[in-house]
Each structure stands twice: as C-alpha cells, then as structure tokens.
Motif scaffolding. Sequence first.
Motif, PDB file in Angstrom:
ATOM      1  N   SER A 214     -18.560  -8.156  -3.353  1.00 23.66           N
ATOM      2  CA  SER A 214     -16.875  -8.243  -4.681  1.00 23.66           C
ATOM      3  C   SER A 214     -16.171  -8.962  -3.729  1.00 23.66           C
ATOM      4  N   SER A 215     -15.252  -9.803  -4.994  1.00 22.71           N
ATOM      5  CA  SER A 215     -14.105 -10.474  -4.415  1.00 22.71           C
ATOM      6  C   SER A 215     -13.170  -9.474  -3.485  1.00 22.71           C
ATOM      7  N   SER A 216     -12.970  -8.136  -3.465  1.00 25.17           N
ATOM      8  CA  SER A 216     -11.995  -7.752  -2.070  1.00 25.17           C
ATOM      9  C   SER A 216     -12.951  -7.680  -0.811  1.00 25.17           C
ATOM     10  N   THR A 217     -14.093  -7.875  -1.046  1.00 28.49           N
ATOM     11  CA  THR A 217     -14.401  -7.800   0.544  1.00 28.49           C
ATOM     12  C   THR A 217     -14.321  -9.638   1.226  1.00 28.49           C
ATOM     13  N   ILE A 218     -15.170 -10.293   0.495  1.00 30.97           N
ATOM     14  CA  ILE A 218     -14.662 -11.506   1.119  1.00 30.97           C
ATOM     15  C   ILE A 218     -12.876 -11.567   1.064  1.00 30.97           C
ATOM     16  N   PHE A 219     -11.935 -11.968  -0.012  1.00 35.48           N
ATOM     17  CA  PHE A 219     -11.012 -11.532   0.864  1.00 35.48           C
ATOM     18  C   PHE A 219     -10.611 -11.020   1.634  1.00 35.48           C
ATOM     19  N   ALA A 220     -10.587 -10.270   2.097  1.00 34.08           N
ATOM     20  CA  ALA A 220     -10.770  -9.742   3.802  1.00 34.08           C
ATOM     21  C   ALA A 220     -11.155 -10.067   4.700  1.00 34.08           C
ATOM     22  N   PHE A 221     -12.487 -10.686   3.904  1.00 33.66           N
ATOM     23  CA  PHE A 221     -12.841 -11.271   5.240  1.00 33.66           C
ATOM     24  C   PHE A 221     -12.503 -12.981   5.424  1.00 33.66           C
ATOM     25  N   THR A 222     -11.951 -13.165   4.923  1.00 31.11           N
ATOM     26  CA  THR A 222     -11.247 -14.127   4.889  1.00 31.11           C
ATOM     27  C   THR A 222     -10.365 -14.316   5.946  1.00 31.11           C
ATOM     28  N   GLY A 223      -9.121 -12.493   5.616  1.00 31.81           N
ATOM     29  CA  GLY A 223      -8.372 -12.080   6.618  1.00 31.81           C
ATOM     30  C   GLY A 223      -8.514 -12.726   8.542  1.00 31.81           C
ATOM     31  N   ILE A 224      -9.862 -11.965   8.157  1.00 28.47           N
ATOM     32  CA  ILE A 224     -10.521 -11.419   9.610  1.00 28.47           C
ATOM     33  C   ILE A 224     -10.905 -13.672   9.617  1.00 28.47           C
TER      34      ILE A 224
ATOM     35  N   VAL B 265       0.321 -14.125  18.514  1.00 29.74           N
ATOM     36  CA  VAL B 265       1.098 -13.004  17.921  1.00 29.74           C
ATOM     37  C   VAL B 265       1.067 -13.372  16.511  1.00 29.74           C
ATOM     38  N   CYS B 266       0.740 -14.470  16.057  1.00 29.82           N
ATOM     39  CA  CYS B 266       1.557 -14.651  14.259  1.00 29.82           C
ATOM     40  C   CYS B 266       0.238 -14.464  13.676  1.00 29.82           C
ATOM     41  N   PHE B 267      -0.772 -15.557  14.745  1.00 28.98           N
ATOM     42  CA  PHE B 267      -1.897 -14.954  13.438  1.00 28.98           C
ATOM     43  C   PHE B 267      -3.054 -14.341  13.746  1.00 28.98           C
ATOM     44  N   ALA B 268      -2.425 -13.090  14.381  1.00 26.05           N
ATOM     45  CA  ALA B 268      -3.217 -11.547  14.382  1.00 26.05           C
ATOM     46  C   ALA B 268      -2.205 -10.596  13.517  1.00 26.05           C
ATOM     47  N   LEU B 269      -1.047 -11.105  13.288  1.00 26.21           N
ATOM     48  CA  LEU B 269      -0.181 -10.315  12.112  1.00 26.21           C
ATOM     49  C   LEU B 269      -0.644 -10.936  11.269  1.00 26.21           C
ATOM     50  N   GLY B 270      -0.625 -12.581  10.665  1.00 27.08           N
ATOM     51  CA  GLY B 270      -0.715 -13.198   9.671  1.00 27.08           C
ATOM     52  C   GLY B 270      -1.973 -12.505   8.978  1.00 27.08           C
ATOM     53  N   ALA B 271      -2.712 -12.639   9.932  1.00 26.25           N
ATOM     54  CA  ALA B 271      -4.694 -11.729   9.508  1.00 26.25           C
ATOM     55  C   ALA B 271      -4.939  -9.942   9.205  1.00 26.25           C
ATOM     56  N   GLY B 272      -3.629  -9.117   9.546  1.00 21.00           N
ATOM     57  CA  GLY B 272      -2.970  -8.218   9.819  1.00 21.00           C
ATOM     58  C   GLY B 272      -3.147  -8.196   7.744  1.00 21.00           C
ATOM     59  N   SER B 273      -2.337  -8.571   8.127  1.00 22.49           N
ATOM     60  CA  SER B 273      -1.103  -8.344   6.494  1.00 22.49           C
ATOM     61  C   SER B 273      -2.696  -8.975   5.369  1.00 22.49           C
TER      62      SER B 273
END
Length: 429
Positions: free
Chosen positions: A372-382, A290-298
Amino acid sequence: MEILKDKNFLFLFLGRIVTNIGDSLYYVATMWLVYELSQSSFYVGLAGFLVLVPKALQFLTGPFVDKWDIKKILVTTQLLQCLLLILIPVAYTLHFLTVPFLLVLMPCIAIIEEFAYPTQTKALPLILKKTDLIKGNSLFSFAYQGVDLVFNALAGILVALIGAISLFIVDSVTFGIAAMLFSFLKIPKKRKAQLAADVREEAAFISYKRDLFEGFSIVFGSLLWVFLLGSVVANFAIGMTMAILPSFANNIGGVEMYGFLLTAVSAGSLIGALLGSVLGKFRVGVISIVCFALGAGSWTLSALIGSPIISTVLFGLAWIPIGAVNVLFAGIDQAVLPNHVLGRVNSVMYSISVVAMPIGSLLGGYLATTMSSSTIFAFTGIGVFFISLVWLAHPDLRTLPKAHDIDASTFKINTQSFDHDTGKEAPFG
C-alpha cells in the motif's frame, strides 16, 4: 520597492512568476493524469523518474546557456512548453491520449525547463546593478516559494473542479504569457557582446573537466561526503514519496488532497528556511540529529494516521526542521569552503544528491505494485530518520560545534592545496 520600477527587471520578474505558475499547474495536473489514466503508482513513479533525470543532468545545459542569446532562450523555451502542453488536450479530443504519450511528452518538457531556469538566473546580473542583485535574488526566491505554496493547492482544486484536460489549456496560456513578457526584455548589448567574447569553447571544456575533478576531490577527501550521504538518502526518500503521493492522496480525499500535500511541503520548507538562522545558536551536531528525528517522526505519523487534515498538517510540520537544517548546511558550506571552489563543490554535491530522486521515484512506483501507498509513505519517513542515525553514529558529526565555530579544518578540508587566484592545484614544497 524601488527595484520593481526597473521595467527590464519587472518583465523578467513577472515572467519568472508566470513560468512558476505554469510549472506548478503542469506538475500537479500531469502526475494526477498519469495516475488517473493508469490507476498505477508504478507509472507515476516512472513519470517522476523521467521528469527528474534532466535535473541531475542540468550541468550539460550550462555551455549552451553561456553561448546562446539569453532573450531567445527565454522566449523559445516558453513557446515550446506552450505548444507541447496544448498537445495533451488535442490528444484527448482525438482519442489518442495514453500513458505512453504522456511519458514521452513529460521528459521533453522537463529538458526545456533545465534551459529556462538557469537562463533566468543568468539574465539577472545582466539587467541589474551589482548593488541590486541581492534584492533581485531575494524576490526571485520568494516568488518561487510563494507560487509553489499557492498554486500547488490551487492546481489540485482546479483539477477537481474543471478537470486536468481543461487545466492544461490554462497552463498552455500561462507559458504563452511568459513568452510575451520575456520578449519585452532588453539585454544590454555591450554586456551581451562582452559575455560572448569571454566564451572559449575549448578552454571552457578543459576548465570544466579540471574543476569537476577538483570538486569531487574536495567532497570525497573531506567530511563533506557525510553531508552528501544525508542529502542522497533524503532525496531518495522524497523521490519515493512523490511517486506514491497521488495514490495516498486519492485514498484520503482525492486530487485536491494531492495539491494540499504538495502545498504542505512548500509551506514547511518556507517556514523552516525562515527559522534556519535560529538553529545557528545551537551545536550543529546535536540540532541536526534532533531535527531530522523530529521530521521523520512527523512524516511517518502523517502516513499512519491517514486523516486528510491531520496528515497534511503533520507532513507540513515534517518539512520545517528539514528546511531549517538545509539553510543551516548551506551557510556552513559557504563559511568553510574557499569562494573559488564553492561553485564546483556545490554543483558536485547537488548533482549526486539529485540523482537519488529519480531512482527513488522509480523504486517507489514499483514497490507500490506490491504494497500500500501508506506503508511506503511511512517507510520513507524512516528513511529520513536514517540521517539522524548516521550523524549520531559518526563521532566527528555528532560533536560538531555551533555554526560560527566551524571552519575548514573542522571538516578536514585542505584549502592550502588549491591556489586561491586560479583554483588550480598548487605545488607542494
């Protein structure tokens, strides 16, 4: 606090704070300067790689820290950083400040840091009574988190107000002050002499090889490698994020946003650490997923929204569950591992997981040249979400009970194959 009345500890503690201030100012200013000079996230990623590699090799500094004079190491490392940092304003004045110049300078400073911090930690038990060690370590830890929290944000603001070059002059002075504070230390001669007498280079090397092998055997012969897998993936994602963070911050506000985003990391981690004990009331398998999923989503939402305030808040929130789970994992390690192998196992897991950060930084910088940096940023969340998937897919991890119900057998750690007094492998039969 009574412990602060000890002048010896006070000088060490104040020196630690000033060193941390210097490091926070240096990291923000240098990474931003590399981005400003190159206008390329690739070079920021390369800079991150060069700064992080020495951390993965920290174990190599141990024998030197054990052998050399503590006070001399502390004073010398601060003076060297003071001198190296002043080279940046000098280079700017003489018109030879370039990205390659910074890329050579940064790993040199990073290597020096890997001598400074272990030596500060080693000095603590030499100047404090055994009964005061917990208080001393707590103050050190709080100072580290607190300084990061304040000065990451302040560094970004100062770069915006006075410029990175001027900030390096201030930063150089902080390391000079730290050297002065450490020069007032008085390491007890008897303890220092005894410590030196205990060092036997050849025996230490043989012991080191044996302990390292045992550490790897325990980690990869049990379920701890799955813990390690999660840590590797998380640190890889963090490395990628740090490489593109200046570019992302520049897109949503500028250098001050870079400082605020780094502050969000410290704030979230600190809040999570304070909440870590609360998680012990829940099943570890479920709460980790749950915690890692919430962290990734945020984390991912922070990248996709791209708002200065909302992105910063969401990025900070992403680090709360991550920080909390890290504290929970640390407690579990201490509970399930015999004390005589705890150090070597932790060092193996730390070294392997940290190796992923410079690799992630290098890859993140390279990918930023194609997207773009935003795309990479989002990818690292995944990437952080991948940890939840691993735990969800692994039946032994998914069904882990509450922390206080976990023991060595839960992780299939064979504690009987190691002698508890020497740490050597015991004969069977």
